[in-house]
Write a protein that holds these residues in place. Structure first.
Motif, short mmCIF file in Angstrom:
data_model
loop_
_atom_site.label_atom_id
_atom_site.label_comp_id
_atom_site.label_asym_id
_atom_site.label_seq_id
_atom_site.Cartn_x
_atom_site.Cartn_y
_atom_site.Cartn_z
N VAL A 34 0.86 -1.19 0.00
CA VAL A 34 0.00 0.00 0.00
C VAL A 34 0.89 1.24 0.00
O VAL A 34 1.83 1.34 0.79
CB VAL A 34 -0.92 0.02 1.23
N TYR A 35 0.59 2.17 -0.88
CA TYR A 35 1.37 3.41 -0.94
C TYR A 35 0.70 4.48 -0.09
O TYR A 35 -0.48 4.79 -0.26
CB TYR A 35 1.50 3.92 -2.38
N VAL A 36 1.46 5.02 0.86
CA VAL A 36 0.99 6.14 1.68
C VAL A 36 2.06 7.22 1.60
O VAL A 36 3.20 6.98 2.00
CB VAL A 36 0.77 5.72 3.15
N PRO A 37 1.73 8.40 1.08
CA PRO A 37 2.74 9.47 0.94
C PRO A 37 3.37 9.83 2.27
O PRO A 37 2.70 9.86 3.31
CB PRO A 37 1.93 10.64 0.37
N LYS A 38 4.66 10.10 2.22
CA LYS A 38 5.37 10.54 3.43
C LYS A 38 5.25 12.05 3.56
O LYS A 38 4.95 12.76 2.61
CB LYS A 38 6.84 10.12 3.35
N GLU A 39 5.55 12.53 4.77
CA GLU A 39 5.47 13.96 5.01
C GLU A 39 6.53 14.72 4.22
O GLU A 39 6.30 15.82 3.75
CB GLU A 39 5.63 14.23 6.52
N THR A 40 7.72 14.14 4.09
CA THR A 40 8.78 14.78 3.32
C THR A 40 8.65 14.38 1.87
O THR A 40 8.56 13.20 1.54
CB THR A 40 10.16 14.33 3.85
N LYS A 41 8.62 15.37 0.98
CA LYS A 41 8.44 15.10 -0.43
C LYS A 41 9.73 15.36 -1.18
O LYS A 41 10.64 16.03 -0.71
CB LYS A 41 7.32 15.97 -0.99
N GLY A 42 9.79 14.82 -2.40
CA GLY A 42 10.95 15.05 -3.25
C GLY A 42 11.96 13.94 -3.16
O GLY A 42 12.04 13.22 -2.16
N PHE A 43 12.77 13.83 -4.20
CA PHE A 43 13.78 12.77 -4.28
C PHE A 43 15.06 13.22 -3.60
O PHE A 43 15.45 14.39 -3.68
CB PHE A 43 14.05 12.45 -5.76
N THR A 44 15.70 12.32 -2.91
CA THR A 44 17.01 12.61 -2.34
C THR A 44 17.98 11.50 -2.70
O THR A 44 17.61 10.31 -2.70
CB THR A 44 16.94 12.76 -0.80
N ARG A 45 19.20 11.88 -3.00
CA ARG A 45 20.24 10.90 -3.36
C ARG A 45 20.90 10.33 -2.12
O ARG A 45 21.42 9.22 -2.14
CB ARG A 45 21.28 11.59 -4.24
N GLU A 46 20.85 11.06 -1.02
CA GLU A 46 21.57 10.65 0.18
C GLU A 46 20.87 9.48 0.87
O GLU A 46 19.65 9.45 0.99
CB GLU A 46 21.68 11.84 1.14
N LYS A 47 21.68 8.52 1.29
CA LYS A 47 21.13 7.27 1.85
C LYS A 47 21.77 6.94 3.19
O LYS A 47 22.91 7.33 3.48
CB LYS A 47 21.39 6.09 0.91
N ILE A 48 21.02 6.19 3.98
CA ILE A 48 21.55 5.49 5.15
C ILE A 48 21.48 4.01 4.81
O ILE A 48 20.40 3.49 4.52
CB ILE A 48 20.76 5.79 6.43
N ALA A 49 22.63 3.35 4.82
CA ALA A 49 22.67 1.92 4.51
C ALA A 49 22.41 1.13 5.79
O ALA A 49 23.07 1.34 6.81
CB ALA A 49 24.02 1.53 3.92
N VAL A 50 21.42 0.24 5.75
CA VAL A 50 21.16 -0.68 6.86
C VAL A 50 21.68 -2.05 6.42
O VAL A 50 21.14 -2.66 5.50
CB VAL A 50 19.67 -0.76 7.21
N VAL A 51 22.75 -2.49 7.06
CA VAL A 51 23.40 -3.75 6.71
C VAL A 51 23.00 -4.80 7.75
O VAL A 51 23.24 -4.62 8.95
CB VAL A 51 24.94 -3.60 6.68
N TYR A 52 22.41 -5.89 7.30
CA TYR A 52 21.91 -6.93 8.20
C TYR A 52 22.95 -8.04 8.37
O TYR A 52 23.45 -8.59 7.39
CB TYR A 52 20.61 -7.51 7.67
N ALA A 53 23.25 -8.36 9.63
CA ALA A 53 24.17 -9.45 9.96
C ALA A 53 23.45 -10.38 10.92
O ALA A 53 23.39 -10.11 12.12
CB ALA A 53 25.45 -8.90 10.59
#
Length: 587
Positions: A296-315
């Motif tokens: 299900v798609y629910v719009p987020k409060e922050t709009k627009g595309f961002t290139r910056e990421k936080i990588a979540v690495v699973y171990a």
């Protein structure tokens, strides 16, 4: 000759029947996959999000249509991912079409730290004024712990609630090995390093018993405090009721002590939900399960595309345990290296849920964690367990977050090599050989260590332990002596670990991501989950033999299959281990 052809025909016919059934199963899987195609799900107003958490919960769900189809065909609960649960709860909080959440958690079996993260997310969800309800005919203690956070917690009038405190049990194999004539030759450092005890003792040593009492009581103190807080009762009352074994008493005991909100049948529970959602009594409730709601798609409060990421690495899993299902040190190192070198990744969250494993594998991963932390913020989020090798790979992080009930620490290493001389003597086997040097036949499985060999092994373990505490001392900005004082293989709860500076803060995956965001100074970001997901078709084919082996083993042995897995790990794992005591079962 006639008998030969009869047997040949019977074998051929049996093969055809087996192939026929395999084809039917495959067609069934394909039909289920086709019926649950990857279309975006749309929901109506006043819909309920149903969280069925009675199956296995992993840190990260891997969308695998084959696994889901097999679960649906067999009637067993599909695996769920903590990442999807948390994302769905957060999305439902923003979704105007979601009125509330219904928990199906009666037979919940996941770890307490995972439950804690879901509880916190549900508390945050309730802050919007939406409701969380739960109903079950039977609640395990873990199921009740999660459900205790609900606005309303209902039990079937003839149902049961397991609420009797925590119990940790270990299985000891020494007596069996003695009868077989197998001696486990053990070298270790740390008086609390009890991973080897099942193979050398018949019961817990005093240090092992002490550490278990400390972390178990710490976990129980936290659980009963949270239950009391959620239910609006005194902590002492939870202990008082637990000591009466409410599971085998009239459920009125729980109702009178405000530990449940009512005794209802399923139809009565559904009627109450219909009233809450303005649903006509003759109509069905509008509900969506977690796997569907993820689409299900629910719009987020922050709009627009961002290139910056936080990588979540699973171990997740044992480190280089030989099964291929846990953490492969080379693969995880490559994944962390990829995140470090990706300029769009501004911070890394390493999610660790591991009892440890190979000491060498842990060192390989530690190096990449250290390198990554030198160039960008790296936050560790500990799950249910991040001990021994799991702590080794965490200690170089900028910040470590854990749950109060996380099992961590166990800073120590050990080695085990079996001597099967007694067994081979019993069955009449003998061995002879020629060697060119003093230690050419080391290690040998068919004779005991010589004194020189044992001294070499012990020195190697001591050297490995010194490296381990050195890594921890550097990462935690303290001395080796300080780490040794809380090390020695001792297991701590997350609450204990925070007191002795092995972790920095309490919190789950969401809080770790928030900490990474702040450390990187990000306003907007995207989450990049790593490692990349393997193609489900390839993964299904690759896992067929392993799954078949596990299915057959569990079908024959039931819960006792876990003992076979322990022995299998000895065969396939590294000899020098930084691992939590085998199969600590806390319930």
């Amino acid at each position: 000759m006639v008998k030969f052809f009869k047997y040949l025909l019977a074998t051929f016919a049996g093969g055809l029947v087996a192939a026929f059934f395999l084809v039917l199963i495959f067609i069934g899987i394909l039909s289920v996959i086709a019926s649950s195609s990857d279309k975006e799900t749309k929901i109506e107003e006043n819909t309920l999000l149903v969280l069925n958490l009675e199956g296995p919960i992993f840190d990260r769900i891997v969308e695998n249509p084959f696994e889901d189809a097999l679960a649906e065909l067999s009637g067993s609960p599909s695996p769920e991912g903590l990442n999807r649960i948390l994302a769905n709860i957060e999305k439902a909080k923003r979704d105007e079409n979601i009125s509330g959440i219904v928990l199906e958690t009666g037979l919940l079996t996941t770890g307490y730290a995972t439950i804690e993260e879901i509880r916190d997310a549900l508390i945050d969800f309730k802050s919007t004024g939406k409701f969380v309800y739960s109903f079950a005919p039977i609640y395990t203690q873990k199921g009740y712990y999660l459900a205790s956070v609900c606005d309303k917690l209902y039990l079937n009038p003839g149902g049961m609630v397991e609420l009797n405190g925590l119990y940790a049990e270990r299985t000891f194999y020494k007596g069996t090995l003695d009868k077989l004539g197998v001696e486990m030759q053990i070298v270790k450092h740390g008086k609390f390093k009890s991973a080897v005890e099942p193979f050398m003792l018949d019961e817990m040593s005093e240090p092992a018993r002490l550490q278990t009492e400390v972390y178990l009581n710490s976990m129980w103190d936290h659980v009963k405090e949270k239950i009391a807080e959620s239910r609006g009762v005194e902590v002492a009352l939870v202990d008082e009721v637990a000591d009466q074994m409410p599971m085998l008493r009239d459920p009125q005991l729980l109702l009178e002590n405000q530990l449940i909100d009512g005794l209802k049948y399923k139809d009565e529970f559904l009627e109450e939900l219909k009233e809450l959602t303005d649903t006509d009594s003759d109509d069905d409730l509008s509900a969506v399960k977690s796997s569907k709601y993820a689409k299900v798609y629910v719009p987020k409060e922050t709009k627009g595309f961002t290139r910056e990421k936080i990588a979540v690495v699973y171990a997740q899993g044992g480190i280089d345990d030989g099964s291929g299902k846990g953490i492969v040190s080379e693969d995880l190192s490559k994944t962390i290296r990829k995140a470090r070198r990706d300029s769009s990744v501004k911070a890394i969250v390493l999610r660790v849920n591991s009892p440890g494993g190979s000491a060498l594998g842990s060192e390989i991963i530690w190096r990449e964690v250290q390198l990554a932390s030198e160039v960008k913020p790296l936050i560790v989020s500990m799950g249910d367990v991040a001990a021994s090798g799991g702590y080794y790979i965490s200690c170089a992080a900028d910040k470590i977050l854990a749950g109060p009930t996380t099992l961590t620490g166990s800073i120590g290493i050990f080695g085990m090599i079996p001597n099967v001389e007694g067994l081979t003597d019993k069955i009449g086997l003998s061995f002879d050989g020629v060697k060119t040097n003093k230690f050419s036949d080391m290690p040998s499985l068919t004779r005991p260590f010589t004194k020189d060999e044992k001294d070499i092994m012990q020195a190697y373990i001591e050297h490995g332990y010194d490296i381990f505490i050195g890594r921890c001392a550097d990462g935690r900005d303290t001395s080796k002596d300080a780490i040794d004082e809380v090390g020695q293989g001792r297991v701590w709860s997350g609450a204990n670990a925070k007191e002795i500076n092995l972790v920095d803060e309490f919190g789950g995956l969401n809080k770790a991501i928030e900490a990474a965001k702040e450390a990187a100074g990000l306003e907007k970001y995207r989450i990049l989950e790593l490692p990349e997901i393997e193609d489900p078709v390839q993964a299904f084919i690759k896992g067929l033999s392993g799954e078949a082996k596990m299915f057959i083993g569990k079908s024959i042995m039931g819960d006792e299959y876990k003992h076979l897995e322990v022995l299998e790990s000895l065969k396939s794992g590294a000899q020098i281990q930084a691992r939590l005591p085998y199969h600590i079962t806390v319930r």
